[in-house]
Design a protein around this motif. Structure first.
Motif, PDB file in Angstrom:
ATOM      1  N   ILE A 182       0.862  -1.181   0.000  1.00  0.00           N
ATOM      2  CA  ILE A 182       0.000   0.000   0.000  1.00  0.00           C
ATOM      3  C   ILE A 182       0.898   1.230   0.000  1.00  0.00           C
ATOM      4  N   THR A 183       0.684   2.109  -0.952  1.00  0.00           N
ATOM      5  CA  THR A 183       1.526   3.291  -1.083  1.00  0.00           C
ATOM      6  C   THR A 183       1.152   4.359  -0.062  1.00  0.00           C
ATOM      7  N   ALA A 184       2.066   5.268   0.155  1.00  0.00           N
ATOM      8  CA  ALA A 184       1.824   6.377   1.084  1.00  0.00           C
ATOM      9  C   ALA A 184       0.653   7.225   0.597  1.00  0.00           C
ATOM     10  N   LYS A 185       0.528   7.388  -0.743  1.00  0.00           N
ATOM     11  CA  LYS A 185      -0.562   8.198  -1.303  1.00  0.00           C
ATOM     12  C   LYS A 185      -1.910   7.533  -1.043  1.00  0.00           C
ATOM     13  N   SER A 190      -6.963   7.422   1.878  1.00  0.00           N
ATOM     14  CA  SER A 190      -7.859   6.657   2.750  1.00  0.00           C
ATOM     15  C   SER A 190      -8.138   7.419   4.034  1.00  0.00           C
ATOM     16  N   ALA A 191      -7.091   8.045   4.605  1.00  0.00           N
ATOM     17  CA  ALA A 191      -7.260   8.841   5.813  1.00  0.00           C
ATOM     18  C   ALA A 191      -8.158  10.047   5.538  1.00  0.00           C
ATOM     19  N   ALA A 192      -8.028  10.640   4.343  1.00  0.00           N
ATOM     20  CA  ALA A 192      -8.870  11.784   3.972  1.00  0.00           C
ATOM     21  C   ALA A 192     -10.327  11.366   3.869  1.00  0.00           C
ATOM     22  N   LEU A 193     -10.556  10.161   3.341  1.00  0.00           N
ATOM     23  CA  LEU A 193     -11.922   9.649   3.241  1.00  0.00           C
ATOM     24  C   LEU A 193     -12.528   9.452   4.626  1.00  0.00           C
ATOM     25  N   VAL A 194     -11.744   8.856   5.526  1.00  0.00           N
ATOM     26  CA  VAL A 194     -12.221   8.665   6.900  1.00  0.00           C
ATOM     27  C   VAL A 194     -12.537  10.012   7.534  1.00  0.00           C
ATOM     28  N   ASP A 195     -11.656  10.978   7.327  1.00  0.00           N
ATOM     29  CA  ASP A 195     -11.851  12.306   7.904  1.00  0.00           C
ATOM     30  C   ASP A 195     -13.118  12.966   7.369  1.00  0.00           C
ATOM     31  N   SER A 196     -13.417  12.754   6.085  1.00  0.00           N
ATOM     32  CA  SER A 196     -14.606  13.378   5.494  1.00  0.00           C
ATOM     33  C   SER A 196     -15.898  12.779   6.038  1.00  0.00           C
ATOM     34  N   LEU A 253      -8.212   1.477  -6.818  1.00  0.00           N
ATOM     35  CA  LEU A 253      -8.376   1.837  -5.410  1.00  0.00           C
ATOM     36  C   LEU A 253      -8.213   3.329  -5.188  1.00  0.00           C
ATOM     37  N   MET A 254      -7.183   3.930  -5.760  1.00  0.00           N
ATOM     38  CA  MET A 254      -6.975   5.359  -5.577  1.00  0.00           C
ATOM     39  C   MET A 254      -8.128   6.172  -6.148  1.00  0.00           C
ATOM     40  N   GLU A 255      -8.623   5.763  -7.328  1.00  0.00           N
ATOM     41  CA  GLU A 255      -9.733   6.481  -7.957  1.00  0.00           C
ATOM     42  C   GLU A 255     -10.994   6.366  -7.111  1.00  0.00           C
ATOM     43  N   ALA A 256     -11.221   5.174  -6.548  1.00  0.00           N
ATOM     44  CA  ALA A 256     -12.400   4.961  -5.704  1.00  0.00           C
ATOM     45  C   ALA A 256     -12.326   5.827  -4.449  1.00  0.00           C
ATOM     46  N   LEU A 257     -11.141   5.908  -3.848  1.00  0.00           N
ATOM     47  CA  LEU A 257     -10.975   6.735  -2.650  1.00  0.00           C
ATOM     48  C   LEU A 257     -11.189   8.210  -2.989  1.00  0.00           C
TER      49      LEU A 257
END
Length: 289
Positions: A182-185, A190-196, A253-257
């Motif tokens: 899993i990349t840092a990006k 993912s953290a941004a999604l949780v935060d939102s 995955l990145m696009e979905a996030l």
């Protein structure tokens, strides 16, 4: 509420008389099974496989079958077991509350003081609060020896039944043994999604949509005096999601996030129209059509 059990919480030489109440209730609409041909009620009868007679519940015993022999256990047999006669909620130990795995928790019960003096009850409640501990207890209820967690909820002691350790399955999935990069990006998105999606939990804002729609369907049928199709009541559903995009498409995955974060942020920023404004807009759309 009506109490379903009376006993005492026992720890050391201290006894706290209590009454037990169910803390939860089922809000599901009760449905019966009927014959699709004529609507006749389907009922199940208890019949003996030897004599074929219908058996009243008072004449039913329990039995254990090991494959070759059957051991019949009468009501007197079961009531003779010492644990069945126990009216104690025995405190075995006090543990840090964080150590209780939620997967082990079952039904919840409120405990009410059953004495003119509530001092012992309040003392136990305050001690659990101040030490952030949960009392692990053993008790007997409805012909079963049970493990439980005794904790505080508001001003009341709450008893939660717990599964025994050997009743919790171990999860082993081969795919999770594989190394996943899993990349840092991706972690950042993912953290941004949780935060939102982050909010304080308010249970009252969540409703059982299925039960509400079921009640609407039943009421509509009653009002018409006959039947009403589900599609006519709630409208049909196609093969597209709420955004008009086809379902089932596999996204990166990145696009979905990224999409999830943007969608959730935009929904929060969009001003909510009041009911009168929404109704007026709906009327204008109809007239324009």
């Amino acid at each position: 509420m009506r109490s379903i059990w009376k006993g005492v919480i026992a720890f050391g030489l201290v006894n706290v008389p209590v009454k037990l109440y169910s803390a939860t209730e089922d809000h599901d609409i009760a449905l019966h099974q009927v014959h699709d041909k004529d609507g006749g009620r389907i009922r199940y009868q208890r019949r003996c496989e030897i004599c074929g007679e219908k058996v009243d519940y008072e004449h039913i015993d329990k039995a254990y079958d090991d494959g070759e022999h059957t051991v019949v256990l009468t009501g007197d047999d079961l009531s003779s077991l010492p644990v069945e006669k126990s009216r104690e909620i025995e405190v075995v130990e006090f543990v840090p509350s964080a150590q209780i795995d939620p997967i082990m928790l079952e039904r919840s019960y409120f405990l009410e003081p059953d004495s003119k003096s509530t001092k012992a009850y309040v003392l136990l409640r305050r001690t659990l609060e101040e030490t952030d501990r949960t009392a692990v207890v053993q008790f007997s209820l409805r012909q079963k020896s049970r493990l439980g967690a005794l904790r505080v909820r508001g001003d009341v002691l709450l008893l939660q039944g717990m599964l025994w350790n050997d009743e919790v399955r171990e999860a082993r999935f081969p795919l999770l043994d594989q190394e996943v990069k899993i990349t840092a990006k991706e972690r950042q998105m993912s953290a941004a999604l949780v935060d939102s999606f982050s909010e304080d939990f308010t249970p009252e804002k969540f409703t059982d949509d299925y039960q509400e729609q079921l009640r609407q369907l039943i009421d509509a049928k009653l009002e018409k005096g006959d039947t009403l199709a589900t599609e006519e009541t709630f409208g049909g559903t196609g093969g597209e999601d709420a955004d008009g995009e086809e379902g089932g498409k596999v996204l990166d995955l990145m696009e979905a996030l990224r999409r999830s974060v943007e969608k959730n942020r935009s929904s929060k920023e969009k001003p909510k129209s009041t009911k009168p404004e929404a109704a007026a807009a709906k009327t204008r759309r109809k007239k324009g059509a």
